[in-house]
Design a protein around this motif. Structure first.
Motif, short mmCIF file in Angstrom:
data_model
loop_
_atom_site.label_atom_id
_atom_site.label_comp_id
_atom_site.label_asym_id
_atom_site.label_seq_id
_atom_site.Cartn_x
_atom_site.Cartn_y
_atom_site.Cartn_z
N ARG A 146 0.82 -1.21 0.00
CA ARG A 146 0.00 0.00 0.00
C ARG A 146 0.86 1.26 0.00
NH1 ARG A 146 -2.64 -3.39 -1.17
NH2 ARG A 146 -4.67 -4.13 -0.44
N ARG A 147 2.07 1.18 -0.47
CA ARG A 147 2.93 2.36 -0.48
C ARG A 147 3.68 2.44 -1.80
NH1 ARG A 147 7.15 4.05 4.25
NH2 ARG A 147 5.23 4.98 5.02
N PHE A 148 3.87 3.69 -2.28
CA PHE A 148 4.78 3.94 -3.40
C PHE A 148 5.57 5.19 -3.09
CE2 PHE A 148 1.00 6.39 -4.63
CZ PHE A 148 1.54 7.57 -5.13
N PHE A 149 6.67 5.38 -3.82
CA PHE A 149 7.43 6.62 -3.65
C PHE A 149 7.79 7.20 -5.01
CE2 PHE A 149 10.94 3.55 -3.79
CZ PHE A 149 11.92 4.21 -4.53
N SER A 150 8.16 8.46 -4.99
CA SER A 150 8.45 9.20 -6.20
C SER A 150 9.62 10.14 -5.95
CB SER A 150 7.21 10.01 -6.61
OG SER A 150 7.41 10.68 -7.82
N LEU A 151 10.40 10.42 -7.01
CA LEU A 151 11.55 11.32 -6.92
C LEU A 151 11.11 12.75 -7.21
CD1 LEU A 151 14.14 9.15 -8.90
CD2 LEU A 151 13.74 9.20 -6.42
N SER B 110 14.44 15.62 -3.08
CA SER B 110 13.81 14.87 -2.00
C SER B 110 13.03 13.68 -2.55
CB SER B 110 12.88 15.80 -1.20
OG SER B 110 11.81 16.25 -2.00
N LEU B 111 12.35 12.98 -1.64
CA LEU B 111 11.58 11.80 -2.01
C LEU B 111 10.22 11.87 -1.34
CD1 LEU B 111 12.86 8.16 -2.16
CD2 LEU B 111 10.88 8.68 -0.72
N LEU B 112 9.18 11.52 -2.07
CA LEU B 112 7.82 11.56 -1.54
C LEU B 112 7.28 10.14 -1.43
CD1 LEU B 112 5.15 13.14 -0.85
CD2 LEU B 112 4.60 12.94 -3.29
N THR B 113 6.79 9.76 -0.25
CA THR B 113 6.09 8.49 -0.08
C THR B 113 4.60 8.77 0.08
OG1 THR B 113 6.45 8.51 2.32
CG2 THR B 113 8.04 7.30 0.96
N VAL B 114 3.80 7.90 -0.51
CA VAL B 114 2.35 7.99 -0.40
C VAL B 114 1.82 6.63 0.03
CG1 VAL B 114 0.17 8.42 -1.60
CG2 VAL B 114 2.19 9.79 -2.16
N ASP B 115 0.98 6.63 1.07
CA ASP B 115 0.34 5.41 1.55
C ASP B 115 -1.12 5.39 1.11
OD1 ASP B 115 2.49 4.20 3.19
OD2 ASP B 115 2.32 6.06 4.31
N LEU B 116 -1.56 4.24 0.66
CA LEU B 116 -2.94 4.06 0.21
C LEU B 116 -3.73 3.27 1.25
CD1 LEU B 116 -2.17 2.91 -3.46
CD2 LEU B 116 -2.57 5.26 -2.65
N ASP B 117 -5.04 3.48 1.25
CA ASP B 117 -5.89 2.62 2.07
C ASP B 117 -6.35 1.45 1.20
OD1 ASP B 117 -7.99 3.51 0.47
OD2 ASP B 117 -8.75 4.92 1.97
N ASN B 118 -7.21 0.60 1.71
CA ASN B 118 -7.62 -0.59 0.99
C ASN B 118 -8.54 -0.31 -0.20
OD1 ASN B 118 -6.13 -2.45 2.49
ND2 ASN B 118 -7.74 -2.63 4.05
N ALA C 39 -1.99 8.71 3.58
CA ALA C 39 -0.97 9.55 4.20
C ALA C 39 0.14 9.78 3.20
CB ALA C 39 -0.42 8.87 5.46
N ARG C 40 0.91 10.83 3.46
CA ARG C 40 2.09 11.12 2.64
C ARG C 40 3.18 11.72 3.50
NH1 ARG C 40 1.42 15.04 -2.11
NH2 ARG C 40 -0.42 13.76 -2.55
N GLN C 41 4.43 11.58 3.03
CA GLN C 41 5.54 12.16 3.77
C GLN C 41 6.63 12.56 2.79
OE1 GLN C 41 7.17 9.67 6.84
NE2 GLN C 41 8.76 11.12 7.42
N ARG C 42 7.18 13.75 3.00
CA ARG C 42 8.29 14.23 2.18
C ARG C 42 9.58 13.97 2.95
NH1 ARG C 42 7.19 17.89 -2.03
NH2 ARG C 42 9.04 18.12 -3.35
N HIS C 43 10.51 13.24 2.31
CA HIS C 43 11.78 12.89 2.95
C HIS C 43 12.88 13.81 2.43
CE1 HIS C 43 10.02 9.06 4.47
NE2 HIS C 43 9.27 9.22 3.39
N ARG C 44 13.82 14.10 3.28
CA ARG C 44 14.87 15.08 2.98
C ARG C 44 15.56 14.78 1.65
NH1 ARG C 44 19.75 12.83 3.53
NH2 ARG C 44 19.97 10.93 4.79
N GLY C 45 16.18 15.82 1.08
CA GLY C 45 16.92 15.62 -0.15
C GLY C 45 18.07 14.65 0.02
N PHE C 46 18.20 13.72 -0.91
CA PHE C 46 19.28 12.74 -0.82
C PHE C 46 20.17 12.73 -2.05
CE2 PHE C 46 16.05 10.51 -3.12
CZ PHE C 46 16.66 9.50 -3.84
N PHE C 47 19.88 13.61 -3.03
CA PHE C 47 20.76 13.75 -4.19
C PHE C 47 20.75 15.21 -4.64
CE2 PHE C 47 16.58 12.95 -5.93
CZ PHE C 47 16.50 13.75 -7.07
N ASP C 48 21.77 15.57 -5.40
CA ASP C 48 21.95 16.95 -5.87
C ASP C 48 21.16 17.13 -7.16
OD1 ASP C 48 22.75 19.44 -6.68
OD2 ASP C 48 24.90 19.01 -6.66
#
Length: 409
Positions: free
Chosen positions: A205-210, A215-223, A229-238
């Protein structure tokens, strides 16, 4: 859809033979031959009618692979790589890119785009469902007419890890993702991603995108397939100085992405968490020039069991940015470099026989094959030795412009 593998007359040949029989009968009647003296046609002498072939079960250790053509209305060709025999083809729609194989092996999914008048007219986007045994179409699910097309990529479409939902990149030019419930066979809707592109599964139930800022964005799906829900993760590449190619490759819970200058980044999604592993440099310079990842459509593959990462590499004169962007990363590759997942050391370096390639992929068995496309050709190598074992060519085994590869598990 077409099938190959048994000796049959083509439809055109069948029509021609039947017309020929008709002309003979007309000519005989015109000559005054009595009906009673006409010869009886033996049904066994007529061409065998065309029918739907059923693919055999894939034998253990066999190597089947899809080569996908990307020009105009695309198609995929299923090849037995051990014998070079074409097993069948699938139409993939306008600029069709790459089908999705369910992990259960009971379905093939394709996001197809069609126009009512060929290359123009009313547009319809659908998720098509095919039987993997007969390649016959079993149904379709209409979705919003926003599917991204253009430069081919392995990560424009994905299935969640339990095969329940299909996620498709939309571009209008806003970046969003469409969600399709494959169990209920219905279009759920779209999810806005605010400047984040490419879609990678990270659980049931989760995917992520660049994202464009590194940074990286994760998105959680319900059934039901809607966003929970979603969460933005810190930048990990230039993103400005050394952006990533979006065509990552997965090994278990770890996704690998190569930067345009030759830095490997890894995202660990195990345990429902996102963890960025330490990046490492793999680009080099020698008398040929500066070696960087080539052909961004499909330049990266991982053989999970052996922990080997395969990268299609090309030599360029320098890494200076040119007007219009970092164009040095768009060239074809001439070698495949092999790295160890754990040590990050290069363990092999294969020179390609043709001297150029557009995409690579690796089978996931104990005797892995390395598949290489060069547009009008496709070559098959032993992934352990780099020795070419088979050549496939246009107007023989393949047709069109081969740009994507999908090994069958």
């Amino acid at each position: 859809m077409s099938f190959f593998g048994s000796e049959r007359s083509s439809p055109a040949a069948t029509v021609a033979m039947r017309r020929g029989l008709g002309l003979v009968l007309v000519a005989s009647m015109g000559a005054g031959v009595a009906a009673s003296s006409a010869q009886t046609i033996d049904p066994a002498s007529l061409p065998e009618p065309l029918g739907v072939l059923v693919l055999p079960d894939k034998p253990a250790g066999a190597h089947w692979v899809w080569f996908c053509s990307f020009v105009d209305y695309g198609h995929g060709t299923l090849v037995d790589a051990d014998s070079g025999v074409v097993l069948g083809t699938l139409e993939l729609g306008y600029q069709g890119i790459l089908p999705q194989l369910s992990r259960s092996g009971d379905a093939i999914y394709n996001v197809g785009m069609y126009f009512s008048r060929g290359f123009h007219g009313e547009r319809t986007d659908v998720v098509e469902i095919f039987d993997p045994k007969t390649l016959a179409k079993q149904g379709e699910i209409e979705i919003a007419p926003k599917s991204m097309r253009g430069l081919p990529s392995t990560n424009l479409t994905t299935l969640t890890d339990d095969d329940r939902f299909l996620l498709q990149s939309f571009f209008t030019p806003a970046l969003t993702f469409g969600v399709v419930d494959l169990a209920l066979r219905e279009y759920v809707g779209e999810i806005e991603t605010a400047g984040c592109a490419h879609v990678m599964a990270a659980g049931s139930r989760r995917f992520f995108s660049l994202c464009g800022d590194g940074s990286l964005l994760t998105v959680d799906l319900d059934n039901s397939g809607t966003e929970k829900a979603r969460q933005r993760h810190r930048g990990f590449f230039d993103a400005e100085g050394d952006p990533l190619h979006g065509t990552g490759a997965r090994s278990g819970d770890v996704w690998y992405f190569a930067s345009v200058r030759g830095v490997m980044h890894a995202v660990d999604t195990s345990g429902g968490q996102i963890r960025f592993l330490e990046p490492w440099n793999f680009g080099e310079s020698d008398e040929a020039g500066v070696w960087v990842p080539a052909a961004p459509s499909q330049h990266l593959a991982v053989h999970t069991a052996s922990g080997r990462i395969f990268v299609l590499m090309g030599a360029v004169p320098d890494l200076e940015p040119k007007p219009g962007g970092y164009d040095f990363h768009r060239g074809l590759g001439s070698e495949v470099w092999v790295f160890d997942e754990q040590s990050h050391e290069r363990v092999d370096r294969f020179k390609l026989e043709r001297g150029y390639a557009a995409a690579i992929a690796v089978s996931q068995d104990r005797a892995p094959l390395l598949y290489v496309t060069a547009y009008k050709f496709a070559d098959i190598y032993d992934a352990r030795t780099g020795v070419r074992s088979r050549e496939l060519s246009d107007n023989k085994e393949l047709s069109g412009t081969q740009i994507m590869i999908l090994p069958v598990p």
